[in-house]
Design a protein around this motif. Sequence first.
Motif, PDB file in Angstrom:
ATOM      1  N   ILE A  70       0.861  -1.187   0.000  1.00 40.99           N
ATOM      2  CA  ILE A  70       0.000   0.000   0.000  1.00 40.99           C
ATOM      3  C   ILE A  70       0.891   1.229   0.000  1.00 40.99           C
ATOM      4  O   ILE A  70       1.815   1.338   0.808  1.00 40.99           O
ATOM      5  CB  ILE A  70      -0.921  -0.001   1.247  1.00 40.99           C
ATOM      6  N   GLU A  71       0.634   2.165  -0.910  1.00 40.52           N
ATOM      7  CA  GLU A  71       1.465   3.370  -0.997  1.00 40.52           C
ATOM      8  C   GLU A  71       1.401   4.202   0.282  1.00 40.52           C
ATOM      9  O   GLU A  71       2.411   4.616   0.806  1.00 40.52           O
ATOM     10  CB  GLU A  71       1.061   4.213  -2.199  1.00 40.52           C
ATOM     11  N   ASP A  72       0.205   4.481   0.753  1.00 41.85           N
ATOM     12  CA  ASP A  72       0.041   5.270   1.973  1.00 41.85           C
ATOM     13  C   ASP A  72      -0.341   4.320   3.108  1.00 41.85           C
ATOM     14  O   ASP A  72      -1.466   4.328   3.598  1.00 41.85           O
ATOM     15  CB  ASP A  72      -1.025   6.348   1.788  1.00 41.85           C
ATOM     16  N   ALA A  73       0.618   3.509   3.499  1.00 43.08           N
ATOM     17  CA  ALA A  73       0.364   2.488   4.516  1.00 43.08           C
ATOM     18  C   ALA A  73       0.142   3.130   5.891  1.00 43.08           C
ATOM     19  O   ALA A  73       0.599   4.245   6.152  1.00 43.08           O
ATOM     20  CB  ALA A  73       1.549   1.534   4.582  1.00 43.08           C
ATOM     21  N   PRO A  74      -0.560   2.421   6.763  1.00 39.41           N
ATOM     22  CA  PRO A  74      -0.737   2.925   8.125  1.00 39.41           C
ATOM     23  C   PRO A  74       0.604   2.908   8.864  1.00 39.41           C
ATOM     24  O   PRO A  74       1.547   2.248   8.418  1.00 39.41           O
ATOM     25  CB  PRO A  74      -1.713   1.912   8.754  1.00 39.41           C
ATOM     26  N   PRO A  75       0.698   3.636   9.975  1.00 40.90           N
ATOM     27  CA  PRO A  75       1.967   3.653  10.717  1.00 40.90           C
ATOM     28  C   PRO A  75       2.323   2.261  11.231  1.00 40.90           C
ATOM     29  O   PRO A  75       1.451   1.423  11.454  1.00 40.90           O
ATOM     30  CB  PRO A  75       1.692   4.612  11.879  1.00 40.90           C
TER      31      PRO A  75
END
Length: 83
Positions: A37-42
């Motif tokens: 995922i490009e904008d992965a969760p922290p």
Amino acid sequence: MSILDDFLQIKNSWAIVPMSIGHWLVKNNCNLQISEIEDAPPERIYYYIQHINYKSKYVDKFLRILQEHLETIPGIVVLLKCM
């Protein structure tokens, strides 16, 4: 087989899972692939907490084994350093 394994047999299905689970799924099913995922969760950090005055050779051995195992899993960074 798990429910997730069964679900992923359905055409055009997908799931969001931790990297370690993704690698396990791909290892056990050559028809799957991992896409990051490009904008992965922290990232998540897990802590081991022990009373400062408590020492045990069994706990030390467990932590060494845990560290060795975790270091073999792709996508996991081990910050635990056994003494």
